[in-house]
Design a protein around this motif. Structure first.
Motif, PDB file in Angstrom:
ATOM      1  N   ALA A 272      -6.016  18.284  10.156  1.00 42.12           N
ATOM      2  CA  ALA A 272      -6.131  17.758  11.754  1.00 42.12           C
ATOM      3  C   ALA A 272      -4.425  17.102  12.007  1.00 42.12           C
ATOM      4  O   ALA A 272      -3.833  16.646  11.158  1.00 42.12           O
ATOM      5  CB  ALA A 272      -7.036  16.603  11.471  1.00 42.12           C
ATOM      6  N   ALA A 273      -4.199  17.236  13.164  1.00 42.55           N
ATOM      7  CA  ALA A 273      -3.013  16.838  13.833  1.00 42.55           C
ATOM      8  C   ALA A 273      -3.037  15.384  13.915  1.00 42.55           C
ATOM      9  O   ALA A 273      -2.088  14.708  13.761  1.00 42.55           O
ATOM     10  CB  ALA A 273      -2.541  17.501  15.263  1.00 42.55           C
ATOM     11  N   PHE A 274      -4.260  14.568  14.046  1.00 42.64           N
ATOM     12  CA  PHE A 274      -4.092  13.235  14.249  1.00 42.64           C
ATOM     13  C   PHE A 274      -5.090  12.605  13.162  1.00 42.64           C
ATOM     14  O   PHE A 274      -6.222  13.093  12.903  1.00 42.64           O
ATOM     15  CB  PHE A 274      -4.806  13.034  15.761  1.00 42.64           C
ATOM     16  N   MET A 275      -4.505  11.783  12.305  1.00 44.33           N
ATOM     17  CA  MET A 275      -5.015  11.077  11.225  1.00 44.33           C
ATOM     18  C   MET A 275      -5.705  12.148  10.324  1.00 44.33           C
ATOM     19  O   MET A 275      -6.938  11.804   9.971  1.00 44.33           O
ATOM     20  CB  MET A 275      -6.089  10.128  11.635  1.00 44.33           C
ATOM     21  N   PRO A 276      -5.065  12.752   9.738  1.00 38.18           N
ATOM     22  CA  PRO A 276      -5.377  13.752   8.724  1.00 38.18           C
ATOM     23  C   PRO A 276      -6.170  13.051   7.418  1.00 38.18           C
ATOM     24  O   PRO A 276      -5.413  12.100   7.043  1.00 38.18           O
ATOM     25  CB  PRO A 276      -4.341  14.718   8.372  1.00 38.18           C
ATOM     26  N   ASN A 277      -7.149  13.440   6.889  1.00 40.10           N
ATOM     27  CA  ASN A 277      -7.979  12.920   5.728  1.00 40.10           C
ATOM     28  C   ASN A 277      -8.404  11.491   5.860  1.00 40.10           C
ATOM     29  O   ASN A 277      -9.070  11.075   4.942  1.00 40.10           O
ATOM     30  CB  ASN A 277      -6.817  12.929   4.562  1.00 40.10           C
ATOM     31  N   LYS A 278      -8.115  10.860   6.894  1.00 41.19           N
ATOM     32  CA  LYS A 278      -8.741   9.390   7.191  1.00 41.19           C
ATOM     33  C   LYS A 278     -10.112   9.540   7.234  1.00 41.19           C
ATOM     34  O   LYS A 278     -10.748  10.386   8.020  1.00 41.19           O
ATOM     35  CB  LYS A 278      -7.901   8.855   8.315  1.00 41.19           C
TER      36      LYS A 278
END
Length: 244
Positions: free
Chosen positions: A35-41
């Motif tokens: 994901a470009a935004f907040m990966p893995n979060k």
């Protein structure tokens, strides 16, 4: 020409809370590694407002106090589209339905799946509890409004995620006393503190925290820090300035 990915987009996020009186828990899922935004979060369900969200007719509106706070420091009348986006994102990412039984004439683009559940979106149970703007320099920037809703308002089985998309994995109810052990974005940790403070208060808040970021500084403000009817009723009240 492609759109500017760093432009600030309106977004809506939903915090679903259950078991207030025993062991309060919130519904969360994990974003993908790519994901470009907040990966893995681990995050709450939510996303950007789509153009079609403004076309949706809500079965019931937001509480009046929430609509008033949403209109502060933002285009008037944006509240219904934000509420619709929150309900749509909740459905897409978790398969949970927030609405009233009802038929659609013709659902707008992106709302076909929700319409097939036999419900129309209802915003009456949503409470506007937080607003935050993504700091500059991030690959995506959002002006996010966070809505709190009690799981009792859902028309679906809160433990059934079979209709969810694959945007969030590991969907689960996370007890508030365990959530700090998950990999969370900073702003999610801040919002969770606000949620924890509201567990025993079911009323919609008259004053809403606003974490505003721009190129010069970050500010913690409050929307409607004044009593109703005062000259500065609609002016955000500064709480804390963080200079970069």
């Amino acid at each position: 020409m492609s759109s500017d990915k760093t432009a600030i987009r309106d977004a809506a996020t939903v915090i679903v809370l259950r078991d207030r009186d025993s062991r309060p828990s919130v519904l969360m899922g994990q974003r993908g590694a790519a994901a470009a935004f907040m990966p893995n979060k681990f995050v709450f369900p939510g996303g950007a407002v789509d153009a079609a969200d403004a076309e949706v007719k809500l079965a019931a509106p937001l509480p009046a106090v929430c609509a008033a706070r949403l209109d502060e420091d933002a285009p008037a009348g944006r509240g219904p589209a934000l509420a619709a986006a929150a309900i749509r994102e909740l459905w897409e990412e978790t398969g949970q339905v927030l609405g009233w039984p009802g038929k659609w004439p013709t659902p707008p683009d992106g709302w076909e799946g929700f319409a097939e559940t036999g419900h129309r979106p209802s915003a009456s149970a949503l409470q506007f509890v937080f607003r935050a703007i993504t700091p500059p320099g991030r690959p995506r920037r959002f002006d996010a409004r966070f809505f709190l809703v009690d799981a009792e308002a859902l028309k679906s089985d809160p433990d059934d995620f079979s209709a969810a998309s694959d945007e969030l994995s590991h969907l689960q109810w996370v007890p508030l006393d365990e959530v700090r052990g998950f990999d969370l974005p900073f702003i999610t940790e801040v919002v969770l503190a606000e949620v924890a403070a509201r567990v025993t208060d079911r009323r919609a808040p008259s004053s809403v925290p606003f974490f505003r970021n721009d190129d010069e500084e970050s500010l913690f403000l409050r929307l409607n820090g004044r009593a109703p009817g005062s000259p500065e009723e609609s002016r955000p009240k500064r709480q804390l300035r963080i200079r970069r």
